[in-house]
Design a protein around this motif. Structure first.
Motif, PDB file in Angstrom:
ATOM      1  N   PHE A  31       0.828  -1.199   0.000  1.00 25.22           N
ATOM      2  CA  PHE A  31       0.000   0.000   0.000  1.00 25.22           C
ATOM      3  C   PHE A  31       0.864   1.251   0.000  1.00 25.22           C
ATOM      4  N   ASP A  32       0.358   2.296  -0.634  1.00 27.11           N
ATOM      5  CA  ASP A  32       1.066   3.576  -0.715  1.00 27.11           C
ATOM      6  C   ASP A  32       1.162   4.197   0.672  1.00 27.11           C
ATOM      7  N   GLY A  33       2.342   4.647   1.045  1.00 22.69           N
ATOM      8  CA  GLY A  33       2.537   5.320   2.317  1.00 22.69           C
ATOM      9  C   GLY A  33       2.815   4.404   3.488  1.00 22.69           C
ATOM     10  N   ILE A  34       2.738   3.105   3.306  1.00 21.49           N
ATOM     11  CA  ILE A  34       3.034   2.142   4.373  1.00 21.49           C
ATOM     12  C   ILE A  34       4.401   1.552   4.067  1.00 21.49           C
ATOM     13  N   THR A  35       5.408   1.895   4.889  1.00 19.28           N
ATOM     14  CA  THR A  35       6.774   1.481   4.576  1.00 19.28           C
ATOM     15  C   THR A  35       7.418   0.622   5.649  1.00 19.28           C
ATOM     16  N   THR A  36       6.775   0.465   6.810  1.00 20.91           N
ATOM     17  CA  THR A  36       7.377  -0.342   7.869  1.00 20.91           C
ATOM     18  C   THR A  36       6.401  -1.412   8.346  1.00 20.91           C
ATOM     19  N   ARG A  37       6.950  -2.406   8.990  1.00 18.61           N
ATOM     20  CA  ARG A  37       6.152  -3.508   9.522  1.00 18.61           C
ATOM     21  C   ARG A  37       5.176  -3.032  10.595  1.00 18.61           C
ATOM     22  N   THR A  38       5.605  -2.115  11.454  1.00 19.88           N
ATOM     23  CA  THR A  38       4.728  -1.645  12.528  1.00 19.88           C
ATOM     24  C   THR A  38       3.572  -0.810  11.982  1.00 19.88           C
ATOM     25  N   ASP A  39       3.817   0.015  10.966  1.00 19.80           N
ATOM     26  CA  ASP A  39       2.728   0.772  10.338  1.00 19.80           C
ATOM     27  C   ASP A  39       1.692  -0.166   9.732  1.00 19.80           C
ATOM     28  N   ALA A  40       2.158  -1.192   9.040  1.00 22.81           N
ATOM     29  CA  ALA A  40       1.241  -2.144   8.420  1.00 22.81           C
ATOM     30  C   ALA A  40       0.422  -2.868   9.475  1.00 22.81           C
ATOM     31  N   GLY A  41       1.064  -3.260  10.565  1.00 21.71           N
ATOM     32  CA  GLY A  41       0.355  -3.975  11.620  1.00 21.71           C
ATOM     33  C   GLY A  41      -0.682  -3.125  12.324  1.00 21.71           C
ATOM     34  N   LYS A  42      -0.356  -1.855  12.559  1.00 26.26           N
ATOM     35  CA  LYS A  42      -1.278  -0.980  13.282  1.00 26.26           C
ATOM     36  C   LYS A  42      -2.427  -0.489  12.405  1.00 26.26           C
ATOM     37  N   LYS A  43      -2.161  -0.211  11.130  1.00 22.53           N
ATOM     38  CA  LYS A  43      -3.151   0.448  10.288  1.00 22.53           C
ATOM     39  C   LYS A  43      -3.966  -0.488   9.407  1.00 22.53           C
ATOM     40  N   LEU A  44      -3.423  -1.640   9.010  1.00 22.50           N
ATOM     41  CA  LEU A  44      -4.062  -2.427   7.965  1.00 22.50           C
ATOM     42  C   LEU A  44      -4.689  -3.737   8.414  1.00 22.50           C
ATOM     43  N   LEU A  45      -4.214  -4.338   9.483  1.00 15.81           N
ATOM     44  CA  LEU A  45      -4.701  -5.660   9.862  1.00 15.81           C
ATOM     45  C   LEU A  45      -6.194  -5.647  10.159  1.00 15.81           C
ATOM     46  N   GLY A  46      -6.895  -6.640   9.627  1.00 13.04           N
ATOM     47  CA  GLY A  46      -8.323  -6.785   9.863  1.00 13.04           C
ATOM     48  C   GLY A  46      -9.214  -6.081   8.863  1.00 13.04           C
ATOM     49  N   HIS A  47      -8.655  -5.254   7.994  1.00 11.80           N
ATOM     50  CA  HIS A  47      -9.468  -4.541   7.010  1.00 11.80           C
ATOM     51  C   HIS A  47      -9.811  -5.446   5.835  1.00 11.80           C
ATOM     52  N   THR A  48     -10.895  -5.099   5.144  1.00 10.65           N
ATOM     53  CA  THR A  48     -11.343  -5.828   3.963  1.00 10.65           C
ATOM     54  C   THR A  48     -10.907  -5.076   2.713  1.00 10.65           C
ATOM     55  N   VAL A  49     -10.414  -5.822   1.719  1.00  9.56           N
ATOM     56  CA  VAL A  49      -9.993  -5.221   0.450  1.00  9.56           C
ATOM     57  C   VAL A  49     -10.848  -5.777  -0.681  1.00  9.56           C
ATOM     58  N   HIS A  50     -11.044  -4.967  -1.730  1.00  5.00           N
ATOM     59  CA  HIS A  50     -11.778  -5.382  -2.914  1.00  5.00           C
ATOM     60  C   HIS A  50     -10.897  -5.265  -4.132  1.00  5.00           C
ATOM     61  N   TRP A  51     -11.006  -6.265  -5.014  1.00  7.12           N
ATOM     62  CA  TRP A  51     -10.359  -6.230  -6.323  1.00  7.12           C
ATOM     63  C   TRP A  51     -11.438  -6.478  -7.357  1.00  7.12           C
ATOM     64  N   THR A  52     -11.473  -5.676  -8.414  1.00  3.46           N
ATOM     65  CA  THR A  52     -12.489  -5.797  -9.446  1.00  3.46           C
ATOM     66  C   THR A  52     -11.867  -6.381 -10.706  1.00  3.46           C
TER      67      THR A  52
END
Length: 95
Positions: A31-52
């Motif tokens: 993802f854009d703007g996510i560059t570290t492991r801790t940022d990814a863990g705090k901000k992204l875990l548990g979210h749902t993503v869609h691909w069309t």
């Protein structure tokens, strides 16, 4: 989970792989703007993503774990996984 990341766009990098097995139901996302492991863990875990798909079908997956140290995450797509044509295309966080 914070509401700030809703609508954040990322790209599909690859399938999750081991030495001898490819896991097509798990895709690695960046993802854009996510560059570290801790940022990814705090901000992204548990979210749902869609691909069309190109035909308009929407496939959804859930971000389950962090992959590596550079902000990549693994998403689980339960409905058979993503096709190989999805590599390099965009996904969006919707929930």
């Amino acid at each position: 989970m914070s509401d700030i990341v809703i609508g954040l766009k990322g790209s599909i990098v690859n399938y999750r792989m081991s030495k001898k097995i490819i896991h097509p139901r798990f895709s690695i996302l960046m993802f854009d703007g996510i560059t570290t492991r801790t940022d990814a863990g705090k901000k992204l875990l548990g979210h749902t993503v869609h691909w069309t798909t190109s035909s308009g079908k929407v496939m959804k997956g859930k971000i389950t774990r962090v992959h590596g140290n550079n902000g990549a995450v693994c998403a689980h797509f339960k409905d058979g996984g993503l096709p190989g044509q999805a590599f390099g295309t965009k996904v969006t966080i919707v929930k």
